[in-house]
Enzyme design. Structure first.
Site, PDB file in Angstrom:
ATOM      1  N   ASP A 176     -14.001  -2.173   2.287  1.00  0.00           N
ATOM      2  CA  ASP A 176     -13.116  -2.378   3.435  1.00  0.00           C
ATOM      3  C   ASP A 176     -13.884  -1.920   4.683  1.00  0.00           C
ATOM      4  OD1 ASP A 176     -11.223  -2.134   5.456  1.00  0.00           O
ATOM      5  OD2 ASP A 176      -9.828  -0.879   4.346  1.00  0.00           O
ATOM      6  N   SER A 187       0.858  -1.181   0.000  1.00  0.00           N
ATOM      7  CA  SER A 187       0.000   0.000   0.000  1.00  0.00           C
ATOM      8  C   SER A 187       0.894   1.232   0.000  1.00  0.00           C
ATOM      9  CB  SER A 187      -0.879  -0.033   1.256  1.00  0.00           C
ATOM     10  OG  SER A 187      -1.711   1.097   1.304  1.00  0.00           O
ATOM     11  N   LYS A 225      -3.039   4.855  -2.388  1.00  0.00           N
ATOM     12  CA  LYS A 225      -4.027   5.583  -1.613  1.00  0.00           C
ATOM     13  C   LYS A 225      -4.424   6.815  -2.424  1.00  0.00           C
ATOM     14  CE  LYS A 225      -4.159   3.268   2.381  1.00  0.00           C
ATOM     15  NZ  LYS A 225      -5.401   2.684   2.941  1.00  0.00           N
ATOM     16  N   GLU A 227     -11.144   0.654  -3.832  1.00  0.00           N
ATOM     17  CA  GLU A 227     -11.503   0.225  -2.483  1.00  0.00           C
ATOM     18  C   GLU A 227     -12.179   1.365  -1.728  1.00  0.00           C
ATOM     19  OE1 GLU A 227      -8.062  -1.276  -0.526  1.00  0.00           O
ATOM     20  OE2 GLU A 227      -8.996  -1.333   1.443  1.00  0.00           O
ATOM     21  N   LYS A 256     -10.283  -7.684   6.952  1.00  0.00           N
ATOM     22  CA  LYS A 256      -9.364  -7.303   8.029  1.00  0.00           C
ATOM     23  C   LYS A 256      -9.942  -7.871   9.323  1.00  0.00           C
ATOM     24  CE  LYS A 256      -7.652  -2.889   6.209  1.00  0.00           C
ATOM     25  NZ  LYS A 256      -7.894  -1.430   6.250  1.00  0.00           N
ATOM     26  N   LYS A 309      -0.908  -0.836  -4.519  1.00  0.00           N
ATOM     27  CA  LYS A 309      -2.153  -0.136  -4.179  1.00  0.00           C
ATOM     28  C   LYS A 309      -1.815   1.314  -3.881  1.00  0.00           C
ATOM     29  CE  LYS A 309      -4.768  -0.218   0.024  1.00  0.00           C
ATOM     30  NZ  LYS A 309      -5.503  -1.059   0.993  1.00  0.00           N
ATOM     31  N   ASP A 315      -7.228   2.895  -3.224  1.00  0.00           N
ATOM     32  CA  ASP A 315      -7.993   2.869  -1.979  1.00  0.00           C
ATOM     33  C   ASP A 315      -8.300   4.295  -1.550  1.00  0.00           C
ATOM     34  OD1 ASP A 315      -9.114   2.437   0.490  1.00  0.00           O
ATOM     35  OD2 ASP A 315      -7.342   1.512   1.397  1.00  0.00           O
ATOM     36  N   GLY A 320      -4.383  -4.648   5.603  1.00  0.00           N
ATOM     37  CA  GLY A 320      -3.381  -4.469   6.649  1.00  0.00           C
ATOM     38  C   GLY A 320      -3.692  -3.237   7.473  1.00  0.00           C
TER      39      GLY A 320
HETATM   40 MG   LIG Z   1      -8.618   0.168   2.839  1.00  0.00          MG
END
Ligand SMILES: [Mg+2]
Length: 370
Positions: A239, A135, A163, A214, A263, A161, A189, A291
């Site tokens: 998520d 991430s 952000k 996400e 998660k 991934k 995400d 995570g």
């Molecule tokens: Mg997330």
């Protein structure tokens, strides 16, 4: 097993680099570890709540308080127990899933250590190693982002991934695609940073062939996600919205997601996480393991979970070095893009006393009887 007590341990771990998401920037990961002491063995739990209620409503001091005041006393009063009964004992207390998950994780570790069985086998793992994604936080500029992504690809991470947030979405995705090509497994995400009125803007991500977007919308907006999923071609993954097998079932039924990030902390524990995995497999919905900047303890458990058959997409189960120069356990190291699933009893890892002591800021013992 009978509970003798639980030690709460506050740790503060410096991150190797600041981690910025749409909800804030972290330079240090503060978290709460639990040592669950039973008459048969000790086990470790990790509470993934952050210092402040920014990712979800939970936060470290809230978790410590509810554990001390309600959750540990309830478990102590329940008499002999095993890990499969913890969630039922704690069910009368609303919410606080991360605190509950930490306590169940510690009980599960103790139980499996006493029986000499690894967590991976208990959960139903079918792989001995799992592919790892990474991430990548929001950066000050595209140059810094491309340097970071290039570094992670060089390390062997099999999926990137990014952000994102309003103002940092289409351009970073375009830049990564242009620099590293269309073959890189890429996803984004948003951590709830958009609203449904951003649908036309988010559709601009469609040409980049992302694995998924996400949690674009707020946690409680399942209908909005269902509407958005019809307006964009990038698959929607949830998520923050997925807090239980029940909410996962609702989200799937509504068409609010076609992929689920699991998660364990967010859903109340590894056993509920396994139920969500089973539900998603039954609906042919792929899952992957998210995570929460875990230490090696939580990382070990996440890697065990990610080895279940329905985890068909690489997770955020990165190597320890992605976040920490020194971990509280022996570090997880990337091997050709994979992490090995621990094979020892319970979590299969233990805190290293010196490393643990070095990051501990406080402890508190909650006896089972007082
Ligand atoms: Mg997330």
């Amino acid at each position: 097993m009978k509970l003798e007590g639980v030690e709460l341990r506050w740790v503060s771990m410096p991150l190797v680099s600041p981690f910025r998401t749409s909800f804030g920037t972290q330079t240090t990961r503060d978290l709460l570890l639990l040592k669950v002491v039973t008459d048969q063995a000790e086990g470790w739990g990790e509470c993934v709540a952050m210092a402040a209620p920014l990712y979800s409503e939970e936060y470290i001091e809230g978790a410590a308080d509810v554990l001390r005041r309600y959750l540990v006393p309830a478990l102590a009063a329940a008499g002999p127990f095993d890990a499969s009964t913890v969630a039922t004992v704690l069910e009368p207390f609303h919410g606080h899933r991360m605190a509950k998950a930490a306590l169940e994780m510690g009980v599960l570790d103790a139980e499996l250590r006493a029986e000499g069985r690894p967590l991976s086998r208990e959960l139903g793992a079918v792989h001995d190693r799992v592919p790892c994604g990474v991430s990548v936080g929001i950066m000050d500029d595209l140059g810094a982002l491309l340097d970071a992504v290039g570094g992670y690809l060089d390390e062997g991470y099999v999926r990137i991934k990014l952000k994102i947030e309003p103002g940092w979405d289409v351009e970073p995705v375009r830049a990564v695609r242009e620099r590293f090509g269309d073959d890189v497994l890429l996803q984004v995400d948003a951590n709830t940073a958009y609203t449904l009125s951003d649908a036309r803007h988010l559709a601009r991500l469609d040409p980049f062939d992302l694995l998924l977007i996400e949690q674009p919308l707020p946690e409680d907006d399942l209908f909005g996600h269902a509407d958005l999923a019809r307006l964009i071609t990038t698959p929607v993954c949830l998520d923050e919205s997925i807090t239980s097998a029940r909410t996962a079932a609702a989200a799937i039924r509504l068409g609010a997601c076609s992929v689920v990030n699991i998660k364990p902390g967010r859903v109340g524990g590894y056993l509920e996480a396994r139920r969500i995995h089973d539900l998603c497999v039954a609906h042919s919905v792929p899952v992957w393991c998210g995570g929460m900047l875990e230490t090696g303890l939580g990382r070990a458990a996440n890697v065990a979970l990610a080895a279940l058959p329905g985890f068909t997409m690489p997770g955020d189960t990165s190597a320890s070095g992605r976040y920490y120069a020194t971990d509280v356990t022996a570090p997880f190291v990337l091997d050709d893009g994979y992490l090995a699933v621990p094979t020892g009893p319970g979590l299969g890892v233990e805190p290293l006393p010196d490393e643990l002591a070095a990051v501990t800021t406080a402890t508190d013992w909650i006896p089972a009887s007082r």
